[in-house]
Design an enzyme around this catalytic site. Structure first.
Site, short mmCIF file in Angstrom:
data_model
loop_
_atom_site.label_atom_id
_atom_site.label_comp_id
_atom_site.label_asym_id
_atom_site.label_seq_id
_atom_site.Cartn_x
_atom_site.Cartn_y
_atom_site.Cartn_z
N HIS A 163 -5.68 -7.26 -5.73
CA HIS A 163 -7.09 -7.50 -6.03
C HIS A 163 -7.76 -6.13 -6.16
O HIS A 163 -7.80 -5.36 -5.20
CB HIS A 163 -7.76 -8.33 -4.93
N GLU A 166 -10.14 -4.46 -3.52
CA GLU A 166 -9.72 -4.39 -2.11
C GLU A 166 -8.88 -3.12 -1.95
O GLU A 166 -7.68 -3.12 -2.18
CB GLU A 166 -8.93 -5.64 -1.73
N HIS A 270 -4.19 -6.37 1.51
CA HIS A 270 -5.44 -6.88 0.96
C HIS A 270 -6.61 -6.40 1.82
O HIS A 270 -6.43 -5.74 2.84
CB HIS A 270 -5.43 -8.41 0.96
N GLU A 350 -4.27 -8.41 5.62
CA GLU A 350 -5.67 -8.10 5.33
C GLU A 350 -6.13 -7.06 6.35
O GLU A 350 -6.15 -7.32 7.55
CB GLU A 350 -6.52 -9.37 5.45
#
Length: 620
Positions: A163, A166, A270, A350
C-alpha cells in the site's frame, strides 16, 4: 433486502472492472457505519477495507468502486487522504539518509539499493524483479554469505509498502538492509542469519503508489497502484478467481517472483494499525498451522511491546496479534496467496497506527522493531530442515506432508534445485510422508521438533542400484543375474553377438524363425546357458535380490542362479541343502561331497546342481 441488493450490485461491479481505470483516477478514503459484520464478506470484494474501529469501517475506493458503493446507501463520511497530513523530510540522495530521519525520493531509493550491492558485492545483489504500471522498478536486495550461489538454505523474505501510503515499513526495511550488511562479521546474530539463510528484502513493492505525485515527493502518496487498484486485494483467490479487477502488473511480478523462489518464511509490512496479522484473511476456518502461527506472531509482537512505549502494538488486540478474519475478512490478499499457492508461511505486520509518520520518528520505530525483525527471521532457521535426494545424491522435487495434520493448503515442496525443504511446526513428534514422482512414498516416523532448534532430516528416495558385471567368453557360458532386471529384456541386455540363450526348459535364438523360440524373456534369479559369438562384458543395473529368496529344486539336476553378491565356498553356499546335495557343476569344474575342482561359487555364474530329492535352496 440489502444483502440481495448488495449481491446484485457486486455482479454488475465485477463486470465494470473488466477494464483498467487508466492513469487518471480519484482516490476516496472514507468511513461508514456497519452493524452486521457479516456484510464485510461481500463488501471486501467491492471496496478496499482498511480498518475497523467499533462499528466504523475505514476503507478506500477508486472511481468505479465508489460509484458502486454509494448505491448501497450506507451512512458514509469522506476523510482526508492519509498522505494529505504528510510533513516528512525528503532526502534527495543517499547521503541525506545517514541519520534515517528522512524519506528518500524515488531516485535516492534506487541509488541506495544500488549502492548496497556496490559496497558489499560479496554479500548483496540487487534484483529488479519487475516494472510497475508507470515504469518504476520493484527492487529486492538478496543478502547471503555466498550471494552469487543458490545454496540449500531457507529463503526468507521481507517486503513493504504494497500500500503506497504506508511507509513506515519502507523505512524499516531500508535500514535493515544497511544493518545486515554493515554489521555482518561483527554482530554474531546478523552473521549467523546471513551465513545460514538467503534473505530477500523489498522495501517498496508499490512505488507508483508512494510516488503518485512524482518521484520527489510522498505528499500525494496513494494506497493503490498506478491504475487505482489495491494490490493487496488483487491476488487470485484459492479457487483461482480474481477479486478486484484484472491482475495488475505489480501483482503478476510478485507472483512470478515468489513462484520462481522457494520462500519458506515471509512477512509483509504495513501501516495504519499495530498488530501481527496471521492467516487466514479470507475465511474464518483455521490454518492447519494455526497454533504455530500464534506462537510465531508472538515472537514479533512480544518484543515490540517490550521495546516500544506503553500502548505500542495494542491498537487491534492487547497482545499484539490477531487472526486476519477475526479482525476483518478480505479476499485477494497477498498473505493468504503466499500460503495457499506459494507454499510459504507469511504474516502481515502492521507497524504504525499512522500510515505516514513524521520522518523524525523513524529512528524511534527502528528501536521498537529492530530486535523483533531479527528474531522473526531467526525463526526461519528452526523447524525441520530437510533434503530429499535420489540414491545417487541428486536433488528431487518432492512433496512433504505432515501426517494427520496437513491439508492441501499446508503441504510444502522441496526446491528441486537443491532438494531442500523447511517445515515449521510447534514442538512435538511428527510423522512425515515424502512423495516424489517415480518413487514409492516414504514415511518418516518420530521426527522430533524442539523450540528454537533445527531438526535436520535427509531423505533418500529409492535404493542405490547395484551394478552387476558379467564376463562372457566366446561360445557357451553359464550365467545368472542377482539383481532385479526390471524392464530389461533379452534385447536390452545382449547385443548382436548373442547366438542362443537357454533356460532349463526353453530356448531363444535370434538366428532362427520366431516360431522356434519358446523362451519369452529373461528373469532375475534364474540360471541360463548363453552362447555368444565373442568376448563381452555385460553391465546391468538394478536392486539386489534378497539372498533369502527360496529356489525350488527338483530331484535330480537343476540349473540354479547364484544370488549372493560375494563368492562363497560351495559347502558354505549350499549348506542349507547339504543333506540332499550330490554334485555341483560349473562350465568346466565339478564339486562332490568327496572333493573336486570346483571350490568357490561366484556372482554372475549359474550352476548345475544335483540333489537326491526335491528341496528348497536358500543361500546364507
Amino acid at each position: 433486502m440489502k444483502k440481495a441488493i448488495l449481491i446484485s450490485l457486486l455482479m454488475l461491479f465485477a463486470l465494470s472492472l473488466s477494464a483498467t481505470l487508466g492513469t487518471t483516477w480519484n482516490q476516496y478514503y472514507f468511513r461508514f457505519e456497519l452493524i452486521n459484520k457479516v456484510e464485510l464478506q461481500e463488501l471486501t470484494r467491492m471496496i478496499s477495507i482498511d480498518n475497523i474501529c467499533g462499528n466504523w469501517v475505514y476503507a478506500y475506493a477508486n472511481d468505479t468502486e465508489w460509484e458502486a458503493f454509494e448505491k448501497l446507501g450506507y451512512r458514509t463520511q469522506l476523510l482526508p487522504a492519509p498522505s494529505s497530513q504528510f510533513t516528512g523530510t525528503i532526502a534527495r540522495n543517499p547521503g541525506e539518509m545517514r541519520n534515517w530521519d528522512a524519506y528518500p525520493t524515488y531516485d535516492a531509493y534506487v541509488a541506495m539499493m544500488t549502492g548496497f550491492a556496490t559496497s558489499y558485492p560479496n554479500l548483496c545483489q540487487i534484483v529488479n524483479v519487475g516494472t510497475t504500471v508507470n515504469g518504476r522498478q520493484i527492487i529486492f536486495a538478496k543478502i547471503s554469505d555466498n550471494v552469487a550461489s543458490h545454496e540449500a538454505e531457507p529463503e526468507l523474505m521481507y517486503s513493504g509498502t504494497i500500500h503506497g501510503d504506508e511507509v513506515t515499513g519502507y523505512m524499516l526495511l531500508l535500514r535493515l538492509i544497511d544493518t545486515l550488511l554493515s554489521q555482518y562479521g561483527s554482530d554474531p546474530r546478523i552473521t549467523n542469519l546471513v551465513n545460514n539463510a538467503e534473505i530477500w528484502i523489498g522495501p517498496n513493492t508499490n512505488p507508483d503508489g508512494t510516488y503518485y505525485g512524482g518521484n520527489n515527493t510522498l505528499a500525494s502518496a496513494r494506497r493503490a497502484n498506478g491504475n487505482g487498484y489495491d494490490l493487496n486485494r488483487n491476488f487470485p483467490n484459492q479457487n483461482g478467481s480474481t477479486n478486484t479487477g484484472p491482475i495488475q502488473i505489480e501483482t503478476q511480478v510478485m507472483m512470478d517472483f515468489a513462484l520462481s523462489r522457494h520462500i519458506s518464511l515471509a512477512a509483509n509490512f504495513h501501516g495504519g494499525a499495530e498488530v501481527v496479522n496471521f492467516p487466514w484473511d479470507y475465511t474464518y476456518s483455521l490454518h492447519p498451522d494455526d497454533s504455530w502461527y500464534i506462537s510465531l506472531s508472538h515472537v514479533y509482537a512480544d518484543l515490540v511491546q517490550a521495546n516500544g512505549p506503553s500502548g505500542y502494538f495494542t491498537s487491534v488486540s492487547s497482545n499484539g496479534v490477531t487472526n486476519g478474519a477475526d479482525w476483518y475478512v478480505i479476499a485477494g490478499g497477498r498473505q493468504d496467496w503466499m500460503n495457499y499457492t506459494a507454499q510459504s508461511r507469511e504474516v502481515t505486520i502492521e507497524v504504525s497506527n499512522t500510515k505516514m509518520p513524521a520522518a523524525s520518528t523513524m529512528p524511534n520505530y527502528w528501536n521498537y522493531n529492530y530486535d523483533a525483525m531479527l528474531s522473526y527471521l531467526e525463526q526461519g532457521l528452526y523447524g525441520i530442515h530437510g533434503i530429499v535426494s535420489d540414491p545417487y545424491g541428486n536433488p528431487l522435487a518432492a512433496t512433504i506432508t505432515v501426517n494427520s495434520h496437513d491439508t492441501a493448503v499446508s503441504v510444502i515442496s522441496t526446491d528441486p534445485a537443491n532438494g531442500d525443504f523447511y517445515r515449521y511446526l510447534n514442538p512435538g513428534s511428527y510423522n512425515l510422508t515424502i512423495s516424489a514422482a517415480g518413487y514409492p512414498d516414504k514415511v518418516i516416523t518420530g521426527v522430533v521438533v524442539n523450540a528454537n532448534q533445527k531438526t535436520s532430516l535427509n531423505v533418500t528416495m529409492g535404493e542405490l542400484l547395484h551394478q552387476q558385471e558379467i564376463s562372457l567368453a566366446p561360445g557357451w557360458n553359464l550365467l545368472s543375474f542377482n539383481i532385479d532386471l526390471g524392464e530389461n529384456t533379452i534385447g536390452t541386455i545382449f547385443d548382436n553377438d548373442l547366438r542362443q540363450i537357454k533356460s532349463q526348459s526353453a530356448t531363444y535364438s535370434p538366428l532362427v524363425p520366431a516360431h522356434f523360440n519358446n523362451l519369452a524373456g529373461i528373469s532375475s534369479g534364474k540360471g541360463y546357458w548363453v552362447n555368444n559369438l565373442s568376448s563381452e562384458n555385460l553391465v546391468v543395473q538394478g536392486n539386489l535380490l534378497s539372498t533369502s529368496s527360496s529356489q525350488e529344486l527338483a530331484s535330480g539336476w537343476n540349473l540354479v542362479a547364484y544370488l549372493p553378491d560375494t563368492q562363497m565356498a560351495v559347502s558354505t553356499a549350499l549348506a542349507g541343502i547339504n543333506a540332499y546335495l550330490q554334485e555341483v557343476r560349473s562350465l568346466d569344474s565339478v564339486w562332490t561331497p568327496g572333493g573336486g575342482s570346483l571350490s568357490q561359487m561366484q556372482p554372475g555364474k549359474a550352476y548345475w546342481i544335483k540333489v537326491s530329492q526335491a528341496c528348497n535352496l536358500i543361500y546364507p
